[in-house]
Design a protein around this motif. Structure first.
Motif, PDB file in Angstrom:
ATOM      1  N   ALA A  55       8.075   7.716   3.004  1.00  0.00           N
ATOM      2  CA  ALA A  55       6.970   8.283   3.781  1.00  0.00           C
ATOM      3  C   ALA A  55       6.887   9.789   3.603  1.00  0.00           C
ATOM      4  O   ALA A  55       5.788  10.359   3.507  1.00  0.00           O
ATOM      5  CB  ALA A  55       7.131   7.930   5.259  1.00  0.00           C
ATOM      6  N   VAL A  56       8.040  10.458   3.550  1.00  0.00           N
ATOM      7  CA  VAL A  56       8.059  11.914   3.376  1.00  0.00           C
ATOM      8  C   VAL A  56       7.559  12.295   1.988  1.00  0.00           C
ATOM      9  O   VAL A  56       6.744  13.218   1.828  1.00  0.00           O
ATOM     10  CB  VAL A  56       9.471  12.460   3.614  1.00  0.00           C
ATOM     11  CG1 VAL A  56       9.549  13.937   3.231  1.00  0.00           C
ATOM     12  CG2 VAL A  56       9.875  12.283   5.072  1.00  0.00           C
ATOM     13  N   LYS A  57       8.016  11.571   0.973  1.00  0.00           N
ATOM     14  CA  LYS A  57       7.694  11.929  -0.411  1.00  0.00           C
ATOM     15  C   LYS A  57       6.277  11.545  -0.788  1.00  0.00           C
ATOM     16  O   LYS A  57       5.569  12.297  -1.477  1.00  0.00           O
ATOM     17  CB  LYS A  57       8.689  11.250  -1.353  1.00  0.00           C
ATOM     18  CG  LYS A  57       8.498  11.630  -2.819  1.00  0.00           C
ATOM     19  CD  LYS A  57       9.571  11.009  -3.695  1.00  0.00           C
ATOM     20  CE  LYS A  57       9.372  11.403  -5.164  1.00  0.00           C
ATOM     21  NZ  LYS A  57      10.421  10.799  -6.038  1.00  0.00           N
ATOM     22  N   HIS A  58       5.827  10.364  -0.364  1.00  0.00           N
ATOM     23  CA  HIS A  58       4.531   9.846  -0.802  1.00  0.00           C
ATOM     24  C   HIS A  58       3.459   9.888   0.283  1.00  0.00           C
ATOM     25  O   HIS A  58       2.322   9.476   0.040  1.00  0.00           O
ATOM     26  CB  HIS A  58       4.696   8.413  -1.304  1.00  0.00           C
ATOM     27  CG  HIS A  58       5.635   8.284  -2.465  1.00  0.00           C
ATOM     28  ND1 HIS A  58       5.299   8.663  -3.745  1.00  0.00           N
ATOM     29  CD2 HIS A  58       6.920   7.846  -2.534  1.00  0.00           C
ATOM     30  CE1 HIS A  58       6.315   8.449  -4.563  1.00  0.00           C
ATOM     31  NE2 HIS A  58       7.315   7.953  -3.851  1.00  0.00           N
ATOM     32  N   GLY A  59       3.822  10.347   1.462  1.00  0.00           N
ATOM     33  CA  GLY A  59       2.848  10.502   2.516  1.00  0.00           C
ATOM     34  C   GLY A  59       2.445   9.198   3.173  1.00  0.00           C
ATOM     35  O   GLY A  59       3.027   8.130   2.918  1.00  0.00           O
ATOM     36  N   ALA A  60       1.400   9.292   4.006  1.00  0.00           N
ATOM     37  CA  ALA A  60       0.946   8.115   4.747  1.00  0.00           C
ATOM     38  C   ALA A  60       0.460   7.018   3.813  1.00  0.00           C
ATOM     39  O   ALA A  60       0.657   5.827   4.072  1.00  0.00           O
ATOM     40  CB  ALA A  60      -0.169   8.518   5.719  1.00  0.00           C
ATOM     41  N   GLY A  61      -0.159   7.407   2.683  1.00  0.00           N
ATOM     42  CA  GLY A  61      -0.638   6.419   1.737  1.00  0.00           C
ATOM     43  C   GLY A  61       0.482   5.603   1.126  1.00  0.00           C
ATOM     44  O   GLY A  61       0.352   4.386   0.914  1.00  0.00           O
ATOM     45  N   GLY A  62       1.614   6.251   0.853  1.00  0.00           N
ATOM     46  CA  GLY A  62       2.748   5.555   0.268  1.00  0.00           C
ATOM     47  C   GLY A  62       3.349   4.523   1.201  1.00  0.00           C
ATOM     48  O   GLY A  62       3.593   3.375   0.814  1.00  0.00           O
ATOM     49  N   ILE A  63       3.573   4.916   2.445  1.00  0.00           N
ATOM     50  CA  ILE A  63       4.175   3.969   3.397  1.00  0.00           C
ATOM     51  C   ILE A  63       3.183   2.877   3.756  1.00  0.00           C
ATOM     52  O   ILE A  63       3.574   1.727   4.029  1.00  0.00           O
ATOM     53  CB  ILE A  63       4.669   4.722   4.662  1.00  0.00           C
ATOM     54  CG1 ILE A  63       5.642   3.853   5.457  1.00  0.00           C
ATOM     55  CG2 ILE A  63       3.529   5.173   5.533  1.00  0.00           C
ATOM     56  CD1 ILE A  63       6.941   3.573   4.745  1.00  0.00           C
ATOM     57  N   LEU A  64       1.881   3.170   3.707  1.00  0.00           N
ATOM     58  CA  LEU A  64       0.873   2.143   3.960  1.00  0.00           C
ATOM     59  C   LEU A  64       0.887   1.091   2.852  1.00  0.00           C
ATOM     60  O   LEU A  64       0.764  -0.116   3.111  1.00  0.00           O
ATOM     61  CB  LEU A  64      -0.511   2.783   4.059  1.00  0.00           C
ATOM     62  CG  LEU A  64      -1.695   1.830   4.262  1.00  0.00           C
ATOM     63  CD1 LEU A  64      -1.528   1.013   5.543  1.00  0.00           C
ATOM     64  CD2 LEU A  64      -3.016   2.602   4.291  1.00  0.00           C
ATOM     65  N   ALA A  65       1.082   1.536   1.597  1.00  0.00           N
ATOM     66  CA  ALA A  65       1.154   0.593   0.480  1.00  0.00           C
ATOM     67  C   ALA A  65       2.360  -0.333   0.619  1.00  0.00           C
ATOM     68  O   ALA A  65       2.264  -1.539   0.358  1.00  0.00           O
ATOM     69  CB  ALA A  65       1.221   1.369  -0.835  1.00  0.00           C
TER      70      ALA A  65
END
Length: 368
Positions: A55-65
């Motif tokens: 989540a920190v590295k890829h942001g909200a979009g990453g954790i949503l994926a």
């Protein structure tokens, strides 16, 4: 792939003779119980939750994926929710736990969530996995962090059905004090917007606020949060009438009776009494229940506290319009306390304003 080191295990000192007369040695290997292994895999600590780093590295979009890919695994949803919660938490709290969070800006993370309309996914999983308590726990924590200081997020949550969801969780988890604390907090923040107050009461939120005050009176934390929610949900007179029908006025006086020395809770309760006092029928009922005695006690609790005195004056001022009620307050020494408050807080505009309303009131005080 990194290899895991294996600790050598020595055999037992004695062997066991098998059916063929050959001595066999058994290894004294102690493996963790299956339940312990399961907990370690599905409920790791924050330090071991790699999804926080995602989540920190890829942001909200990453954790949503990630959340979408593993949507059928409830424990992954819990870990994703926890990662989102940690990214939104104030840094003064969470940075002491995980240094990696210093690279994550909670404001930018919440803005990205807004742009992705990510709250839709969170609400979906909170309903889909409604039987899992941890989903509700972390989901409500996320909601609380988003709506705490942001009116735009309160609008977004209400628009996406958050008001009904909170009430539904209250109905399902009303026996859980920890979840109800979160529910009451979310209700109090949402109800600070007038139209969301109406939405919550339309969904019967007052039933569960009243339930907390009646059934969980000994739980001070839950009572405090329930009073904050009630303070924001008793602004409209129709809601006060609804509370009268539900028997929700008297429990506030029970709170004042039990926590008479808690300044913060007394201030909140006085605000609720002030909201109730705008309705004449409510005033008559509360006088019968002894509300004037509680107001007098609260004013004596800390005379130098201007915030407390303003709260008490707001609670008392509408009762001064009724001669019978005023005489009862005279017996309790409340007018004298009002005069003393004006002397002690001569430079406080709030004290002076409501004290003047009280002492010279010829009409109903516009408290709200």
């Amino acid at each position: 792939m990194a290899l895991t080191a294996v600790t050598p295990v020595e055999p037992l000192q004695g062997g066991v003779m098998n059916e063929e007369g050959i001595e066999e040695f058994k290894l004294d290997v102690h493996l963790p119980e299956p339940d312990i292994l399961r907990i370690a895999l599905t409920r790791p600590s924050d330090e071991e939750n790699d999804l926080i780093q995602v989540a920190v590295k890829h942001g909200a979009g990453g954790i949503l994926a990630v959340m979408r890919k593993y949507k059928d695994w409830s424990w992954m949803t819990v870990l994703c929710f926890r990662a989102i919660q940690m990214c939104l938490s104030p840094r003064r709290v969470s940075a002491n736990i995980l240094p990696v969070l210093k690279d994550c800006d909670p404001v930018l993370f919440s803005i990205e969530m807004m742009e992705l309309e990510m709250i839709d996914e969170i609400f979906y999983f909170m309903r889909y996995y409604s039987h899992i308590k941890d989903i509700h726990h972390h989901g409500l924590a996320i909601m609380e962090l988003l709506i705490m200081d942001d009116a735009e997020w309160r609008d977004e949550v209400a628009r996406k059905g958050g008001a009904l969801l909170v009430v539904d969780i209250a109905a399902l988890r009303k026996e859980s004090p920890s979840i109800m604390c979160q529910v009451m907090t979310c209700m109090s923040y949402l109800a600070s917007e007038d139209y969301i107050e109406v939405m919550l009461c339309t969904h019967d939120a007052l039933t569960y606020v009243t339930y907390c005050l009646q059934e969980q009176l000994t739980n001070q934390e839950l009572v405090t949060r329930a009073c904050l929610a009630l303070l924001n949900m008793s602004v409209c007179e129709p809601h006060v009438e609804e509370l009268m029908d539900k028997g929700g006025l008297a429990p506030v006086l029970d709170v004042l009776q039990r926590y008479a020395s808690d300044i913060h809770l007394v201030i909140i309760a006085m605000g609720i009494v002030a909201n109730f006092s705008t309705l004449e029928d409510a005033r008559k009922l509360l006088v019968k229940e002894g509300v004037l005695k509680h107001i007098g006690h609260a004013m004596r609790l800390e005379p130098k506290n201007s915030v407390l005195q303003v709260a008490c004056l707001k609670a008392a001022v509408n009762y001064s319009t009724n001669p019978e009620h005023y005489m009862m307050m005279e017996t309790l020494g409340i007018p004298t306390l009002v005069g003393q408050a004006m002397v002690d807080h001569v430079n406080d505009p709030g004290v002076q304003r409501y004290a003047n309303y009280f002492l010279g009131s010829f009409t109903r005080c516009p408290i709200l």
